[in-house]
Scaffold this active site. Sequence first.
Site, short mmCIF file in Angstrom:
data_model
loop_
_atom_site.label_atom_id
_atom_site.label_comp_id
_atom_site.label_asym_id
_atom_site.label_seq_id
_atom_site.Cartn_x
_atom_site.Cartn_y
_atom_site.Cartn_z
N GLY A 1 0.84 -1.20 0.00
CA GLY A 1 0.00 0.00 0.00
C GLY A 1 0.87 1.24 0.00
N CYS B 1 5.20 -6.37 1.48
CA CYS B 1 5.58 -4.97 1.51
C CYS B 1 4.90 -4.25 2.68
CB CYS B 1 5.28 -4.32 0.16
SG CYS B 1 6.19 -2.80 -0.09
N TYR B 2 3.97 -3.33 2.44
CA TYR B 2 3.29 -2.68 3.57
C TYR B 2 2.70 -3.74 4.50
CZ TYR B 2 0.13 0.30 6.27
OH TYR B 2 -0.50 0.95 7.30
N HIS C 1 7.58 -7.70 -4.14
CA HIS C 1 6.24 -8.01 -4.65
C HIS C 1 6.25 -9.28 -5.50
CE1 HIS C 1 4.13 -4.29 -3.49
NE2 HIS C 1 5.35 -3.77 -3.53
N GLU D 1 3.77 -10.73 -6.79
CA GLU D 1 2.65 -10.75 -7.73
C GLU D 1 2.95 -10.08 -9.08
OE1 GLU D 1 3.00 -9.00 -5.01
OE2 GLU D 1 2.01 -7.05 -5.06
N VAL E 1 -19.94 -9.70 -24.87
CA VAL E 1 -19.55 -10.96 -24.22
C VAL E 1 -20.26 -11.14 -22.87
CG1 VAL E 1 -17.59 -12.33 -23.41
CG2 VAL E 1 -17.25 -10.62 -25.18
N ASP E 2 -20.25 -10.10 -22.04
CA ASP E 2 -20.75 -10.27 -20.67
C ASP E 2 -22.23 -10.61 -20.64
OD1 ASP E 2 -18.20 -9.41 -20.28
OD2 ASP E 2 -18.77 -7.37 -19.67
N THR F 1 -24.05 -11.80 -23.02
CA THR F 1 -24.31 -13.07 -23.71
C THR F 1 -23.99 -14.25 -22.80
OG1 THR F 1 -23.74 -12.03 -25.81
CG2 THR F 1 -23.77 -14.43 -25.78
N LYS G 1 -12.60 -10.53 -16.98
CA LYS G 1 -13.07 -10.67 -18.37
C LYS G 1 -12.59 -11.98 -19.01
CE LYS G 1 -14.99 -8.19 -21.84
NZ LYS G 1 -16.11 -7.27 -21.63
N GLU H 1 -12.68 5.54 -26.20
CA GLU H 1 -13.70 6.17 -27.04
C GLU H 1 -13.28 7.62 -27.29
OE1 GLU H 1 -15.93 4.39 -28.35
OE2 GLU H 1 -15.84 2.61 -27.08
P1 XMP Z 1 -12.77 4.97 -22.25
O1 XMP Z 1 -13.31 5.68 -23.45
O2 XMP Z 1 -13.26 5.53 -20.96
O3 XMP Z 1 -13.36 3.50 -22.33
O4 XMP Z 1 -11.28 4.83 -22.30
C1 XMP Z 1 -12.99 2.39 -21.54
C2 XMP Z 1 -13.91 1.25 -21.89
O5 XMP Z 1 -15.26 1.56 -21.49
C3 XMP Z 1 -16.13 1.58 -22.60
N1 XMP Z 1 -17.07 2.70 -22.43
C4 XMP Z 1 -18.38 2.58 -22.14
N2 XMP Z 1 -19.15 1.49 -21.98
N3 XMP Z 1 -21.04 2.87 -21.58
C5 XMP Z 1 -20.48 1.64 -21.71
O6 XMP Z 1 -21.21 0.64 -21.59
C6 XMP Z 1 -20.34 4.01 -21.72
O7 XMP Z 1 -20.87 5.11 -21.59
C7 XMP Z 1 -18.94 3.86 -22.02
N4 XMP Z 1 -17.92 4.74 -22.24
C8 XMP Z 1 -16.80 4.01 -22.49
C9 XMP Z 1 -15.23 1.72 -23.82
O8 XMP Z 1 -15.82 1.19 -25.00
C10 XMP Z 1 -13.99 0.96 -23.39
O9 XMP Z 1 -14.15 -0.43 -23.58
#
Ligand code: XMP
Length: 527
Positions: A50, A77-78, A169, A171, A227-228, A230, A383, A525
């Site tokens: 930490g 560590c800490y 560390h 890990e 993915v999640d 589904t 993930k 994004e």
């Molecule tokens: P950024 O743009 O913050 O994105 O670097 C990191 C991850 O999050 C996703 N992302 C979103 N997913 N609603 C979502 O469900 C949102 O408003 C949103 N904004 C960003 C992005 O696609 C990337 O995987």
Amino acid sequence: TVLTLDFGSQYTHLITRRLRELNVYSEMLPCTQKIAELDFKPKGIILSGGPHSVYDAGSPHVDPAIFDLGVPILGVCYGMQELAYRASPDNVIAGERREYGHSILTAKPVNGKVDKLFEGLEDSMRVWMSHGDKLVKLPEGFHTVATSENSEYAAITHGEKPIYGLQFHPEVTHTQHGTHLLKNFAVGICGCQQNWTMSAFLDQEITRIRTLVGDKGQVLGAVSGGVDSTVAAKLMKEAIGDRFWAVLVNNGVMRLNESEQVEKDLKEHLGIHLTVVDASKLFLSGLEGITDPEKKRKFIGGTFIDIFEQEAKKIEDAAAGSDLPGKIEFFLQGTLYPDVIESLSYKGPSATIKTHHNVGGLPERMSKGQGLKLIEPLRNLYKDEVRALGRELGIAEELVMRHPFPGPGIAVRILGEVTQERVNIARQADHIFISEIRKAGLYDKISQSYAAVDPSRAVGVMGDKRVYGYIIILRAVTTTDFMTAEAFEFPWAFLQKVMNRIVNEVDGVCRVTYDVTSKPPGTIELE
Ligand code: XMP
């Protein structure tokens, strides 16, 4: 289970990861966790590193009840300084200089034998140090089991109790054989079995869901094709069959042919009971005139909830006339472990907790407004574990490996106002880019990729004529956690080919650019 108590190090969650990679189940909780309130008995406890100094007023300390559990404890560590400081404050001194980087560790045999922690390891290995304070005296009852270039006490253990401390560390991947060392602790010393596999998790989770939902309970969930959602939906289908209702809302800003493709995948490939609501017109007309990214997100999130609630009501009304129980009691949510960690990890007394942005506030309103109980079957998974679970459930590789797609869709990939024309352009350009990435065998090497539209126009010349068209921005990144990312290095010829296809095949576009910004300072994004 090995319980990892988090003192706020950026590496803590890696301890959990490494143990799970060894098929040993591990959970991470804040260091302030009260042991009496645990709902499981851990076989061992790891105290993480930490950023604090044990001397700081208000520095975090562990519940002393961990020592009454009688299970092995490893302080990193800490975590080690915490163990020593507890024994006596004289044992630790505030460091004048941080030690940050590699050091050579040498195991020190006791009575001619190396400690259990170092069994099967070389006598000397490179380890990663990152600390300010250091141990200057052995706590009572402890002895040294390894030294480093800078410390007599790089690894210590209590003679009679299974309590260990490491200054370095194990890990992080910079530490050679760090995973082997964690295995020695978890398996050799704590006696954990290496039986945490996705197939065992699947069996357990199906039983848990069946017990929770009962013979008659019904569950509702939104799916996006990602993915999640589904994997969560397929898991519900396995557990309770057609008492799980999936709803796909087409918000008009999905990718080319995506709504149709997701419908086909979920219904035909996975046999999931799915209702598709085409609300694209409603979304696109509502997006007219909105240029602010946050306003776009809010509008899309809010409208999504309205439609979803109407759908839930329709399903209940329809069920009233059948032999299905009328009421839907549960709501499925695809929350993953990193979201849970973000809201749980120790960030000090002034912690601000991040709110999830999964589907724009949907669970909160659904669970409050309609009294729905949340089911989050993926909340303990990373993930890549969700992907492994998807494979275990027989979901096609192409679906399991899909790049993430944000809830607000293409709307945050069109800078400024969203119009039908711009959505069409973004879709076509994106389709070309992704198809070429797949053709080149690069899809699985990239974490996320897309084409965006910059509606400020540029001049070009095509077929001897002046053109004035939109600019396409291509983006492709690699990342493990989506918190930081690097732009993907495409071969030049690949980018030229994509550029050629886009300017020739997509009307209204005369330029293509590739965004090389890393995150930070960029985000993944554009909006
Ligand atoms: P950024 O743009 O913050 O994105 O670097 C990191 C991850 O999050 C996703 N992302 C979103 N997913 N609603 C979502 O469900 C949102 O408003 C949103 N904004 C960003 C992005 O696609 C990337 O995987």
